[in-house]
Motif scaffolding. Structure first.
Motif, mmCIF file in Angstrom:
data_model
loop_
_atom_site.group_PDB
_atom_site.id
_atom_site.type_symbol
_atom_site.label_atom_id
_atom_site.label_comp_id
_atom_site.label_asym_id
_atom_site.label_seq_id
_atom_site.Cartn_x
_atom_site.Cartn_y
_atom_site.Cartn_z
ATOM 1 N N ARG A 1 -0.584 12.443 7.140
ATOM 2 C CA ARG A 1 -0.804 11.985 8.515
ATOM 3 C C ARG A 1 0.510 11.966 9.292
ATOM 4 O O ARG A 1 1.592 11.881 8.708
ATOM 5 C CB ARG A 1 -1.436 10.590 8.516
ATOM 6 N N SER A 2 0.386 12.004 10.591
ATOM 7 C CA SER A 2 1.556 11.936 11.460
ATOM 8 C C SER A 2 2.088 10.508 11.493
ATOM 9 O O SER A 2 1.369 9.553 11.169
ATOM 10 C CB SER A 2 1.176 12.360 12.876
ATOM 11 N N SER B 1 3.647 3.006 2.565
ATOM 12 C CA SER B 1 4.282 4.314 2.554
ATOM 13 C C SER B 1 3.170 5.356 2.475
ATOM 14 O O SER B 1 2.100 5.089 1.917
ATOM 15 C CB SER B 1 5.272 4.467 1.398
ATOM 16 N N HIS B 2 3.423 6.537 3.030
ATOM 17 C CA HIS B 2 2.340 7.498 3.243
ATOM 18 C C HIS B 2 2.906 8.907 3.361
ATOM 19 O O HIS B 2 3.925 9.122 4.012
ATOM 20 C CB HIS B 2 1.602 7.123 4.531
ATOM 21 N N THR B 3 2.230 9.865 2.754
ATOM 22 C CA THR B 3 2.574 11.268 2.936
ATOM 23 C C THR B 3 2.500 11.622 4.410
ATOM 24 O O THR B 3 1.526 11.286 5.083
ATOM 25 C CB THR B 3 1.608 12.158 2.144
ATOM 26 N N CYS B 4 3.537 12.286 4.914
ATOM 27 C CA CYS B 4 3.636 12.548 6.352
ATOM 28 C C CYS B 4 3.701 14.044 6.622
ATOM 29 O O CYS B 4 4.371 14.793 5.899
ATOM 30 C CB CYS B 4 4.882 11.856 6.924
ATOM 31 N N ASP B 5 2.996 14.484 7.680
ATOM 32 C CA ASP B 5 3.004 15.894 8.041
ATOM 33 C C ASP B 5 3.854 16.150 9.276
ATOM 34 O O ASP B 5 3.695 17.146 9.967
ATOM 35 C CB ASP B 5 1.582 16.411 8.266
ATOM 36 N N ALA B 6 4.787 15.238 9.572
ATOM 37 C CA ALA B 6 5.631 15.389 10.752
ATOM 38 C C ALA B 6 6.467 16.658 10.668
ATOM 39 O O ALA B 6 6.928 17.050 9.597
ATOM 40 C CB ALA B 6 6.556 14.182 10.896
ATOM 41 N N THR B 7 6.664 17.290 11.826
ATOM 42 C CA THR B 7 7.560 18.431 11.915
ATOM 43 C C THR B 7 8.791 17.986 12.690
ATOM 44 O O THR B 7 8.715 17.674 13.863
ATOM 45 C CB THR B 7 6.876 19.620 12.618
ATOM 46 N N THR B 8 9.916 17.925 12.031
ATOM 47 C CA THR B 8 11.171 17.558 12.677
ATOM 48 C C THR B 8 12.219 18.601 12.301
ATOM 49 O O THR B 8 11.916 19.596 11.647
ATOM 50 C CB THR B 8 11.655 16.172 12.213
ATOM 51 N N ASP B 9 13.439 18.374 12.705
ATOM 52 C CA ASP B 9 14.506 19.303 12.351
ATOM 53 C C ASP B 9 14.662 19.414 10.836
ATOM 54 O O ASP B 9 15.121 20.428 10.328
ATOM 55 C CB ASP B 9 15.839 18.841 12.962
ATOM 56 N N GLU B 10 14.289 18.352 10.120
ATOM 57 C CA GLU B 10 14.520 18.333 8.678
ATOM 58 C C GLU B 10 13.242 18.433 7.855
ATOM 59 O O GLU B 10 13.305 18.590 6.637
ATOM 60 C CB GLU B 10 15.266 17.048 8.306
ATOM 61 N N VAL C 1 12.613 12.594 4.298
ATOM 62 C CA VAL C 1 11.721 13.092 3.259
ATOM 63 C C VAL C 1 10.300 13.015 3.798
ATOM 64 O O VAL C 1 10.011 12.233 4.715
ATOM 65 C CB VAL C 1 11.849 12.261 1.958
ATOM 66 N N PRO C 2 9.373 13.824 3.260
ATOM 67 C CA PRO C 2 8.010 13.863 3.807
ATOM 68 C C PRO C 2 7.134 12.702 3.344
ATOM 69 O O PRO C 2 5.942 12.868 3.101
ATOM 70 C CB PRO C 2 7.483 15.208 3.302
ATOM 71 N N HIS C 3 7.738 11.550 3.205
ATOM 72 C CA HIS C 3 7.014 10.325 2.887
ATOM 73 C C HIS C 3 7.568 9.274 3.844
ATOM 74 O O HIS C 3 8.754 8.958 3.796
ATOM 75 C CB HIS C 3 7.262 9.924 1.423
ATOM 76 N N PHE C 4 6.707 8.772 4.729
ATOM 77 C CA PHE C 4 7.139 7.826 5.750
ATOM 78 C C PHE C 4 6.639 6.427 5.393
ATOM 79 O O PHE C 4 5.755 6.264 4.540
ATOM 80 C CB PHE C 4 6.621 8.249 7.125
ATOM 81 N N CYS C 5 7.198 5.416 6.038
ATOM 82 C CA CYS C 5 6.890 4.056 5.632
ATOM 83 C C CYS C 5 7.127 3.097 6.799
ATOM 84 O O CYS C 5 7.689 3.464 7.841
ATOM 85 C CB CYS C 5 7.772 3.633 4.461
ATOM 86 N N GLY C 6 6.686 1.871 6.599
ATOM 87 C CA GLY C 6 6.939 0.810 7.580
ATOM 88 C C GLY C 6 6.575 -0.526 6.980
ATOM 89 O O GLY C 6 5.909 -0.619 5.940
ATOM 90 N N VAL C 7 7.031 -1.583 7.659
ATOM 91 C CA VAL C 7 6.726 -2.953 7.248
ATOM 92 C C VAL C 7 6.340 -3.732 8.504
ATOM 93 O O VAL C 7 7.029 -3.688 9.526
ATOM 94 C CB VAL C 7 7.942 -3.631 6.581
ATOM 95 N N GLY C 8 5.219 -4.445 8.420
ATOM 96 C CA GLY C 8 4.758 -5.278 9.513
ATOM 97 C C GLY C 8 4.559 -6.701 9.031
ATOM 98 O O GLY C 8 4.333 -6.940 7.842
ATOM 99 N N LEU D 1 0.863 -1.171 0.000
ATOM 100 C CA LEU D 1 0.000 0.000 0.000
ATOM 101 C C LEU D 1 0.907 1.231 0.000
ATOM 102 O O LEU D 1 1.110 1.876 1.034
ATOM 103 C CB LEU D 1 -0.916 0.003 1.223
ATOM 104 N N LEU D 2 1.451 1.547 -1.154
ATOM 105 C CA LEU D 2 2.415 2.640 -1.250
ATOM 106 C C LEU D 2 1.760 3.881 -1.830
ATOM 107 O O LEU D 2 1.279 3.869 -2.968
ATOM 108 C CB LEU D 2 3.619 2.210 -2.102
ATOM 109 N N GLY D 3 1.714 4.930 -1.014
ATOM 110 C CA GLY D 3 1.174 6.199 -1.479
ATOM 111 C C GLY D 3 -0.279 6.151 -1.869
ATOM 112 O O GLY D 3 -0.707 6.919 -2.732
ATOM 113 N N VAL D 4 -1.061 5.274 -1.228
ATOM 114 C CA VAL D 4 -2.475 5.168 -1.596
ATOM 115 C C VAL D 4 -3.405 5.486 -0.428
ATOM 116 O O VAL D 4 -4.449 6.106 -0.619
ATOM 117 C CB VAL D 4 -2.788 3.767 -2.179
ATOM 118 N N LEU D 5 -3.025 5.102 0.799
ATOM 119 C CA LEU D 5 -3.898 5.382 1.942
ATOM 120 C C LEU D 5 -4.038 6.878 2.186
ATOM 121 O O LEU D 5 -5.038 7.320 2.763
ATOM 122 C CB LEU D 5 -3.369 4.690 3.198
ATOM 123 N N ASN D 6 -3.066 7.685 1.738
ATOM 124 C CA ASN D 6 -3.175 9.136 1.900
ATOM 125 C C ASN D 6 -4.264 9.736 1.014
ATOM 126 O O ASN D 6 -4.605 10.908 1.162
ATOM 127 C CB ASN D 6 -1.845 9.833 1.642
#
Length: 271
Positions: A221-222, A188-197, A258-265, A155-160
């Motif tokens: 999403r966060s 993978s998902h578009t992320c709205d996290a605010t970090t140093d980068e 980068v503003p695209h986050f991901c994970g594997v379960g 599910l890459l770039g689709v749940l967003n």
């Protein structure tokens, strides 16, 4: 297989798959897509890098899942074919791998034949369906995949593009509950996290730009909200992180976020 002549393509408004293709350096895009893509670049100059890092994550994740013994993949929200699609990566390592692509986009349907060049030992299929219709997706996928054996669910770039959190979770859970233990969930998902980068406000501005131009709605999403989609699986290290930082190839430097986050379960038991 399909009657491409009947596929309606609207080139008057930007399309998320074509904008993504533009950022990847592809050719399947129109002026309206390039204009929208450039407008987003003014908010997020690194978005093209993000697109490339998302594609690199796909390659690493597929190779990892294959190394774990999985030989079949269900790729939801496929998008336009580009370099190193799921079946190309998987069959390069395991020629007998089977892949089913699912998308409801007529533009992807137009290019379906480009997706279906399977290795002789393996098999590829394409299902035109809305991923929210999980019953149809699973029924048609079962024509090619053995759902009693582990599957790599991509599910890459689709749940967003599913704006409601509950609905997005229902899509994931509805597929997982049918899959066999030992299956993997790759997101993978578009992320709205605010970090140093990463600048969260820049991402929100980019989303507004796409929406105002009539493009496909997007919900950033966060990391915590993205992690919620892995309910029922064991989230593997390093968890939900920037696509550039999920088990990167050995390198003397640390890749920027980068503003695209991901994970594997991994699905250890039936959901």
């Amino acid at each position: 297989m399909h009657d491409d002549a009947r596929v309606p393509i609207d080139t008057s408004v930007p399309h998320s798959a074509r904008v993504w293709d533009y950022w990847l350096g592809g050719k399947e895009n129109y002026p309206v897509d390039r204009e929208a893509g450039d407008a987003v670049l003014r908010f997020l100059p690194g978005i093209a890098t993000s697109a490339k890092q998302d594609r690199a994550f796909l390659g690493r994740a597929v190779r990892f899942v294959v190394a774990e013994g999985v030989r079949q993949f269900l790729d939801l929200g496929t998008g336009l074919p580009t370099v190193d699609n799921t079946h190309e990566v998987a069959q390069r390592v395991a020629p007998d791998a089977r892949i089913v692509y699912v998308d409801n986009d007529p533009l992807v349907l137009l290019h379906a034949r480009a997706l279906l060049h399977s290795s002789p030992q393996g098999r590829c299929d394409y299902v035109q369906a809305d991923i929210r219709d999980t019953g149809t997706v699973l029924d048609r996928a079962a024509r090619t995949l053995d759902l009693t054996r582990p599957v790599g669910l991509m599910l890459l770039g689709v749940l967003n593009h599913i704006l409601d959190d509950d609905e997005a979770r229902r899509v994931v859970a509805g597929i997982l509950e049918v899959l066999a233990p030992g299956s993997f969930l790759v997101i993978s998902h578009t992320c709205d996290a605010t970090t140093d980068e990463l600048d969260g406000e820049a991402m929100r501005g980019a989303v507004r730009t796409v929406m105002e131009r009539g493009g496909t709605p997007i919900c950033a999403r966060s990391p915590e909200r993205i992690e919620g989609f892995f309910a029922g699986t064991r989230l593997l290290d390093p968890g939900v992180v920037s696509c550039s930082r999920w088990r990167p190839e050995p390198s003397p430097w640390r890749e920027a976020e980068v503003p695209h986050f991901c994970g594997v379960g991994v699905l250890s038991e039936p959901v």
